[in-house]
Design a protein around this motif. Structure first.
Motif, PDB file in Angstrom:
ATOM      1  N   ILE A  69      14.554 -14.084  35.707  1.00 21.75           N
ATOM      2  CA  ILE A  69      14.602 -14.615  34.422  1.00 21.75           C
ATOM      3  C   ILE A  69      13.540 -15.525  33.934  1.00 21.75           C
ATOM      4  O   ILE A  69      13.313 -16.748  34.536  1.00 21.75           O
ATOM      5  CB  ILE A  69      15.928 -14.752  33.844  1.00 21.75           C
ATOM      6  CG1 ILE A  69      17.011 -14.389  34.041  1.00 21.75           C
ATOM      7  CG2 ILE A  69      15.721 -14.586  31.995  1.00 21.75           C
ATOM      8  CD1 ILE A  69      16.835 -13.115  33.249  1.00 21.75           C
ATOM      9  N   GLU A  70      12.297 -15.031  33.429  1.00 18.66           N
ATOM     10  CA  GLU A  70      11.308 -16.103  33.232  1.00 18.66           C
ATOM     11  C   GLU A  70      10.838 -16.364  31.733  1.00 18.66           C
ATOM     12  O   GLU A  70      10.354 -15.123  31.396  1.00 18.66           O
ATOM     13  CB  GLU A  70       9.848 -15.828  34.269  1.00 18.66           C
ATOM     14  CG  GLU A  70      11.029 -16.003  35.876  1.00 18.66           C
ATOM     15  CD  GLU A  70       9.230 -16.268  37.294  1.00 18.66           C
ATOM     16  OE1 GLU A  70       8.765 -16.611  37.426  1.00 18.66           O
ATOM     17  OE2 GLU A  70       9.060 -14.760  36.747  1.00 18.66           O
ATOM     18  N   LEU A  71      10.027 -17.226  31.342  1.00 21.33           N
ATOM     19  CA  LEU A  71       9.789 -17.243  30.024  1.00 21.33           C
ATOM     20  C   LEU A  71       8.075 -16.366  30.093  1.00 21.33           C
ATOM     21  O   LEU A  71       7.415 -16.450  30.955  1.00 21.33           O
ATOM     22  CB  LEU A  71       9.502 -19.201  29.716  1.00 21.33           C
ATOM     23  CG  LEU A  71      10.656 -19.412  29.699  1.00 21.33           C
ATOM     24  CD1 LEU A  71      10.015 -20.722  29.242  1.00 21.33           C
ATOM     25  CD2 LEU A  71      11.384 -18.515  28.179  1.00 21.33           C
ATOM     26  N   THR A  72       7.912 -15.533  28.934  1.00 23.08           N
ATOM     27  CA  THR A  72       6.798 -15.084  28.816  1.00 23.08           C
ATOM     28  C   THR A  72       5.427 -16.421  28.195  1.00 23.08           C
ATOM     29  O   THR A  72       6.864 -17.356  27.414  1.00 23.08           O
ATOM     30  CB  THR A  72       6.694 -13.356  27.983  1.00 23.08           C
ATOM     31  OG1 THR A  72       7.432 -14.170  26.423  1.00 23.08           O
ATOM     32  CG2 THR A  72       7.892 -13.048  29.240  1.00 23.08           C
ATOM     33  N   SER A  73       4.869 -15.815  27.693  1.00 28.40           N
ATOM     34  CA  SER A  73       3.578 -17.026  26.750  1.00 28.40           C
ATOM     35  C   SER A  73       4.624 -16.945  25.560  1.00 28.40           C
ATOM     36  O   SER A  73       4.449 -18.675  24.755  1.00 28.40           O
ATOM     37  CB  SER A  73       2.183 -16.744  26.883  1.00 28.40           C
ATOM     38  OG  SER A  73       2.261 -14.920  25.902  1.00 28.40           O
ATOM     39  N   SER A  74       4.920 -15.864  24.562  1.00 27.69           N
ATOM     40  CA  SER A  74       5.503 -16.507  23.382  1.00 27.69           C
ATOM     41  C   SER A  74       6.876 -16.762  23.692  1.00 27.69           C
ATOM     42  O   SER A  74       7.639 -17.904  22.957  1.00 27.69           O
ATOM     43  CB  SER A  74       6.303 -14.810  22.467  1.00 27.69           C
ATOM     44  OG  SER A  74       7.080 -13.995  23.235  1.00 27.69           O
ATOM     45  N   GLY A  75       7.634 -16.477  24.678  1.00 34.12           N
ATOM     46  CA  GLY A  75       9.350 -17.195  25.375  1.00 34.12           C
ATOM     47  C   GLY A  75       8.568 -19.288  25.436  1.00 34.12           C
ATOM     48  O   GLY A  75       9.112 -19.968  25.195  1.00 34.12           O
ATOM     49  N   ARG A  76       7.422 -19.141  25.643  1.00 33.52           N
ATOM     50  CA  ARG A  76       6.854 -20.730  26.664  1.00 33.52           C
ATOM     51  C   ARG A  76       7.525 -21.140  25.227  1.00 33.52           C
ATOM     52  O   ARG A  76       6.988 -22.687  24.962  1.00 33.52           O
ATOM     53  CB  ARG A  76       5.616 -20.927  27.017  1.00 33.52           C
ATOM     54  CG  ARG A  76       6.453 -20.472  28.807  1.00 33.52           C
ATOM     55  CD  ARG A  76       4.920 -21.019  29.346  1.00 33.52           C
ATOM     56  NE  ARG A  76       4.168 -20.111  29.947  1.00 33.52           N
ATOM     57  CZ  ARG A  76       3.630 -19.238  29.846  1.00 33.52           C
ATOM     58  NH1 ARG A  76       5.024 -18.767  30.875  1.00 33.52           N
ATOM     59  NH2 ARG A  76       2.369 -18.087  29.871  1.00 33.52           N
ATOM     60  N   LEU A  77       6.295 -20.602  23.668  1.00 36.76           N
ATOM     61  CA  LEU A  77       5.697 -21.359  22.980  1.00 36.76           C
ATOM     62  C   LEU A  77       7.360 -21.587  21.989  1.00 36.76           C
ATOM     63  O   LEU A  77       7.102 -23.022  21.129  1.00 36.76           O
ATOM     64  CB  LEU A  77       5.266 -20.588  22.021  1.00 36.76           C
ATOM     65  CG  LEU A  77       3.682 -20.238  21.769  1.00 36.76           C
ATOM     66  CD1 LEU A  77       3.098 -19.899  21.758  1.00 36.76           C
ATOM     67  CD2 LEU A  77       2.733 -21.786  21.985  1.00 36.76           C
ATOM     68  N   ALA A  78       7.943 -20.703  22.292  1.00 35.73           N
ATOM     69  CA  ALA A  78       9.307 -20.727  21.705  1.00 35.73           C
ATOM     70  C   ALA A  78      10.443 -21.630  21.977  1.00 35.73           C
ATOM     71  O   ALA A  78      11.058 -22.724  21.428  1.00 35.73           O
ATOM     72  CB  ALA A  78      10.495 -19.662  21.158  1.00 35.73           C
ATOM     73  N   ALA A  79      10.501 -22.119  23.613  1.00 37.33           N
ATOM     74  CA  ALA A  79      10.843 -23.003  24.132  1.00 37.33           C
ATOM     75  C   ALA A  79      10.283 -24.390  23.922  1.00 37.33           C
ATOM     76  O   ALA A  79      11.185 -25.231  23.683  1.00 37.33           O
ATOM     77  CB  ALA A  79      10.460 -22.422  25.601  1.00 37.33           C
ATOM     78  N   ASP A  80       8.708 -24.738  23.874  1.00 33.89           N
ATOM     79  CA  ASP A  80       8.228 -26.087  23.246  1.00 33.89           C
ATOM     80  C   ASP A  80       9.070 -25.835  22.371  1.00 33.89           C
ATOM     81  O   ASP A  80       9.705 -27.286  21.557  1.00 33.89           O
ATOM     82  CB  ASP A  80       6.816 -25.538  23.912  1.00 33.89           C
ATOM     83  CG  ASP A  80       6.395 -25.728  25.216  1.00 33.89           C
ATOM     84  OD1 ASP A  80       7.216 -26.059  26.127  1.00 33.89           O
ATOM     85  OD2 ASP A  80       5.356 -25.143  25.214  1.00 33.89           O
ATOM     86  N   THR A  81       8.983 -25.459  20.906  1.00 32.31           N
ATOM     87  CA  THR A  81       9.681 -25.920  20.431  1.00 32.31           C
ATOM     88  C   THR A  81      11.007 -26.155  19.967  1.00 32.31           C
ATOM     89  O   THR A  81      11.191 -27.168  19.109  1.00 32.31           O
ATOM     90  CB  THR A  81       9.253 -24.253  19.169  1.00 32.31           C
ATOM     91  OG1 THR A  81       8.322 -24.279  18.429  1.00 32.31           O
ATOM     92  CG2 THR A  81       9.824 -25.383  17.360  1.00 32.31           C
ATOM     93  N   VAL A  82      12.301 -25.007  20.585  1.00 30.90           N
ATOM     94  CA  VAL A  82      12.983 -26.130  20.833  1.00 30.90           C
ATOM     95  C   VAL A  82      13.137 -26.813  21.603  1.00 30.90           C
ATOM     96  O   VAL A  82      13.925 -28.258  20.528  1.00 30.90           O
ATOM     97  CB  VAL A  82      14.441 -24.718  21.369  1.00 30.90           C
ATOM     98  CG1 VAL A  82      15.348 -25.147  21.639  1.00 30.90           C
ATOM     99  CG2 VAL A  82      14.138 -23.594  20.834  1.00 30.90           C
ATOM    100  N   ARG A  83      12.442 -27.334  22.575  1.00 33.18           N
ATOM    101  CA  ARG A  83      12.759 -28.657  23.310  1.00 33.18           C
ATOM    102  C   ARG A  83      12.430 -29.794  22.729  1.00 33.18           C
ATOM    103  O   ARG A  83      12.675 -30.889  22.151  1.00 33.18           O
ATOM    104  CB  ARG A  83      11.946 -28.472  24.610  1.00 33.18           C
ATOM    105  CG  ARG A  83      12.402 -28.064  25.593  1.00 33.18           C
ATOM    106  CD  ARG A  83      13.423 -29.582  26.625  1.00 33.18           C
ATOM    107  NE  ARG A  83      14.010 -28.964  27.250  1.00 33.18           N
ATOM    108  CZ  ARG A  83      13.580 -28.807  28.463  1.00 33.18           C
ATOM    109  NH1 ARG A  83      12.650 -29.387  29.155  1.00 33.18           N
ATOM    110  NH2 ARG A  83      14.960 -28.607  29.508  1.00 33.18           N
ATOM    111  N   GLN A  84      11.228 -29.618  21.765  1.00 36.14           N
ATOM    112  CA  GLN A  84      10.437 -30.948  20.283  1.00 36.14           C
ATOM    113  C   GLN A  84      11.603 -30.873  19.698  1.00 36.14           C
ATOM    114  O   GLN A  84      11.333 -32.353  19.259  1.00 36.14           O
ATOM    115  CB  GLN A  84       9.349 -30.353  20.655  1.00 36.14           C
ATOM    116  CG  GLN A  84       8.459 -30.533  21.580  1.00 36.14           C
ATOM    117  CD  GLN A  84       7.150 -30.182  21.202  1.00 36.14           C
ATOM    118  OE1 GLN A  84       6.848 -28.796  19.702  1.00 36.14           O
ATOM    119  NE2 GLN A  84       6.367 -29.031  21.715  1.00 36.14           N
TER     120      GLN A  84
END
Length: 117
Positions: A69-84
């Protein structure tokens, strides 16, 4: 945590994205262990994240039987928002505590995470 409400994700989806936020692809078993969830329970979470375009399921080089399982570019944006957002919530919760208490708190959390794995 209005930032997370805007993402329109369930708690399980937020948890999966937070785990994947480090950019490392994980197998379903690895993701399940990190989330404290059975792999079978993760299937519907991953299906929803895949439909939204946040993750991809691929194979591991050298072993096509293993699904990664890997993040896509939209997944990276969402994951960054979650982490922040989670980092900000933690900072607010721990604000004003002595540095030693915060260090001890993190030590206990890491120990609990290792025990539950």
């Amino acid at each position: 945590m209005a930032e997370l409400v805007d993402l329109d994700l369930t708690a399980s989806e937020i948890n999966a994205l937070a785990i994947l936020a480090d950019g490392q692809g994980r197998t379903i078993s690895e993701l399940g262990a990190a989330a404290g969830t059975r792999p079978t329970t993760l299937t519907s979470v991953l299906d929803r994240l895949e439909r939204r375009g946040h993750i991809t399921r691929g194979t591991r080089p050298g072993d096509r039987r293993v699904v990664v399982i890997e993040l896509t570019s939209s997944g990276r944006l969402a994951a960054d928002t979650v982490r922040q957002t989670l980092t900000a919530v933690e900072a607010r919760a721990l604000d004003g505590l002595p540095a030693e208490a915060v260090t001890d708190f993190h030590t206990v959390l890491r120990a609990l995470a290792e025990v539950s794995l």
